[in-house]
Write a protein that holds these residues in place. Structure first.
Motif, short mmCIF file in Angstrom:
data_model
loop_
_atom_site.label_atom_id
_atom_site.label_comp_id
_atom_site.label_asym_id
_atom_site.label_seq_id
_atom_site.Cartn_x
_atom_site.Cartn_y
_atom_site.Cartn_z
N GLY B 188 0.81 -1.22 0.00
CA GLY B 188 0.00 0.00 0.00
C GLY B 188 0.83 1.27 0.00
N SER B 189 2.16 1.14 0.03
CA SER B 189 3.02 2.33 0.00
C SER B 189 3.51 2.56 -1.44
N GLY B 190 4.27 3.64 -1.64
CA GLY B 190 4.91 3.89 -2.92
C GLY B 190 3.95 4.25 -4.03
N ARG B 191 2.99 5.17 -3.74
CA ARG B 191 2.00 5.52 -4.77
C ARG B 191 2.66 6.10 -6.02
N ASP B 236 -9.94 0.65 -1.52
CA ASP B 236 -9.09 -0.55 -1.42
C ASP B 236 -8.02 -0.35 -0.35
N ARG B 237 -7.41 0.83 -0.35
CA ARG B 237 -6.30 1.08 0.59
C ARG B 237 -6.79 1.18 2.02
N LEU B 238 -7.94 1.83 2.21
CA LEU B 238 -8.45 1.98 3.57
C LEU B 238 -8.91 0.65 4.15
N THR B 239 -9.48 -0.21 3.29
CA THR B 239 -10.04 -1.47 3.80
C THR B 239 -9.07 -2.64 3.67
N ALA B 240 -7.88 -2.39 3.13
CA ALA B 240 -6.91 -3.49 2.91
C ALA B 240 -6.60 -4.28 4.19
N PRO B 241 -6.43 -3.62 5.36
CA PRO B 241 -6.10 -4.42 6.55
C PRO B 241 -7.29 -5.20 7.11
N LEU B 242 -8.50 -4.92 6.62
CA LEU B 242 -9.71 -5.59 7.13
C LEU B 242 -10.06 -6.79 6.25
N PRO B 243 -10.90 -7.69 6.76
CA PRO B 243 -11.40 -8.76 5.87
C PRO B 243 -12.20 -8.14 4.74
#
Lengths: 50, 343
Positions: B188-191, B236-243
């Motif tokens: 999720g880094s390196g946009r 996508d980026r905000l919810t990436a750590p969630l199921p």
């Protein structure tokens, strides 16, 4: 004493929530660069595939 | 060297999902293939795939390999491919895998010595990305004296398993090749705004747990930087750590891949940008099926590696293009510049 403790907890929660909101905004705002100002895509010819 | 195939080949396909079902149909239509056996734990999906083809396609289950299998194509969800690949290699059949997961790619590459011992090929990551990106990198590298940097990116997902992998990749550690060593970076880094072939066009892309660098670095001696990114939205980026919040679609829309090569040509810096657009599952199926057909009857390819490492990639890329997955080139930009040669 109890009122002071409750105020401290409340301020801590507010600070954490505000911090998370700021982090979320910083994470999603902006774009990753500038679109190309010239150029375009073209399909490769057969002789360029080798 | 191409060994004449006395009888049409027998191919086993693991997975009857968005990619696997297409691979089965493409192989069944090929005159080089006489029989296709498709295996999938989902009985209804397996039946649908077999019913959509002619009598040359049959259903089966399990990992047991028949002794006369010529080729195995593995299009199951990532994380489940290494066991089938090992069974194929042990049985003396070449295998084409589509995994894009880092740990599984390492596991598959580690089977290289066994594959070489048995005289069979194990192709790792023969999909849209990795896969087509490896072929494009190899094709683009032909115009360089030395390739310094390779940066690949992908937009879009195929079937549900691909969408789940995309979600996991965005929240897992990425692996970059930088100045001769591996570097772990946050997913999720390196946009970076990457410009894909139309109609996908500009999409913000981020690092993710993608296996491309593991396949490209061994294939390009002297390369200093290799990175892989995938396109993601803000949600996508905000919810990436969630199921995953909801079930993925049966298949995503049009996607694209992009390969940027940087290096030297005639003592000048040179940049080449290649790409292609397709539905990712369709693109992955074309690459996997074309690779399987490319390897059937070949006795001169053994060991494990990505598509950038196998022989005669030009012919394979032409076969991919003939099936409708046409590579493109971005032209008209001014990134190349004069530079005095290094001492």
């Amino acid at each position: 004493m109890a009122a002071g403790l409750i105020a401290l907890i409340r301020r801590t929660i507010v600070a954490v929530v505000v911090g998370m909101a700021v982090a979320a905004v910083l994470r999603v705002r902006g774009r990753g660069g500038v679109p190309p100002q010239t150029g375009g895509w073209r399909e490769l010819r057969d002789d360029e595939l080798a | 060297m191409r060994r004449p195939q006395a009888t049409p080949a027998r191919v086993i396909v693991f997975g009857a999902g968005a990619t696997g079902a297409r691979v089965v149909r493409m192989l069944a239509e090929s005159p080089e293939v006489g029989r296709v056996e498709v295996r999938d734990p989902d009985t209804a999906r397996l039946r649908r795939t077999v019913d959509s083809c002619d009598d040359s396609v049959t259903a089966a289950r399990g990992l047991e390999m028949p002794p006369d299998a010529d080729m195995v194509v593995i299009a199951t969800p990532t994380g489940t491919q290494a066991a089938a690949a090992r069974a194929a290699v042990n049985a003396g059949a070449s295998a084409v895998t589509t995994s894009s997961e880092i740990s599984e790619t390492r596991e598959l590459l580690a089977l290289g010595s066994l594959a070489a011992e048995n005289g069979v090929a194990l192709v790792v990551g023969a999909g849209f990305m990795p896969g087509l990106t490896c072929l494009l990198a190899r094709a683009g590298a032909a115009e360089f004296d030395l390739v310094d940097e390779i940066h690949v990116a992908k937009a879009g997902t195929g079937g549900p398993a691909c969408a789940r992998q995309h979600h996991r990749a965005l929240s897992s550690l990425a692996i970059d090749w930088r100045d001769g060593s591996w570097t772990r970076r946050s997913g999720g880094s390196g946009r970076e705004l990457c410009w894909f072939p139309d109609p996908v066009a500009g999409r913000d892309c981020y690092r993710g747990a993608l296996s491309d660098a593991l396949l490209l670095v061994p294939a390009f001696e002297g390369v200093e930087r290799v990175t892989a990114r995938l396109a993601a939205t803000r949600r996508d980026r905000l919810t990436a750590p969630l199921p995953m919040m909801r079930r993925p679609h049966p298949e995503g829309g049009v996607g694209a891949v992009r390969v940027e090569l940087r290096g030297r040509r005639a003592a000048r810096r040179h940049v080449a940008v290649l790409g292609a657009q397709a539905r990712p599952a369709q693109g992955a199926a074309i690459v996997a099926a074309a690779t399987a057909l490319h390897l059937i009857g070949r006795a001169d390819v053994s060991g494990a590696g990505g598509l950038a490492s196998i022989r005669d990639t030009g012919r394979l890329l032409r076969a991919v293009a003939d099936r409708g997955l046409r590579p493109c080139r971005f032209e008209g930009f001014t990134l190349s510049r004069d530079e005095t040669p290094r001492p």
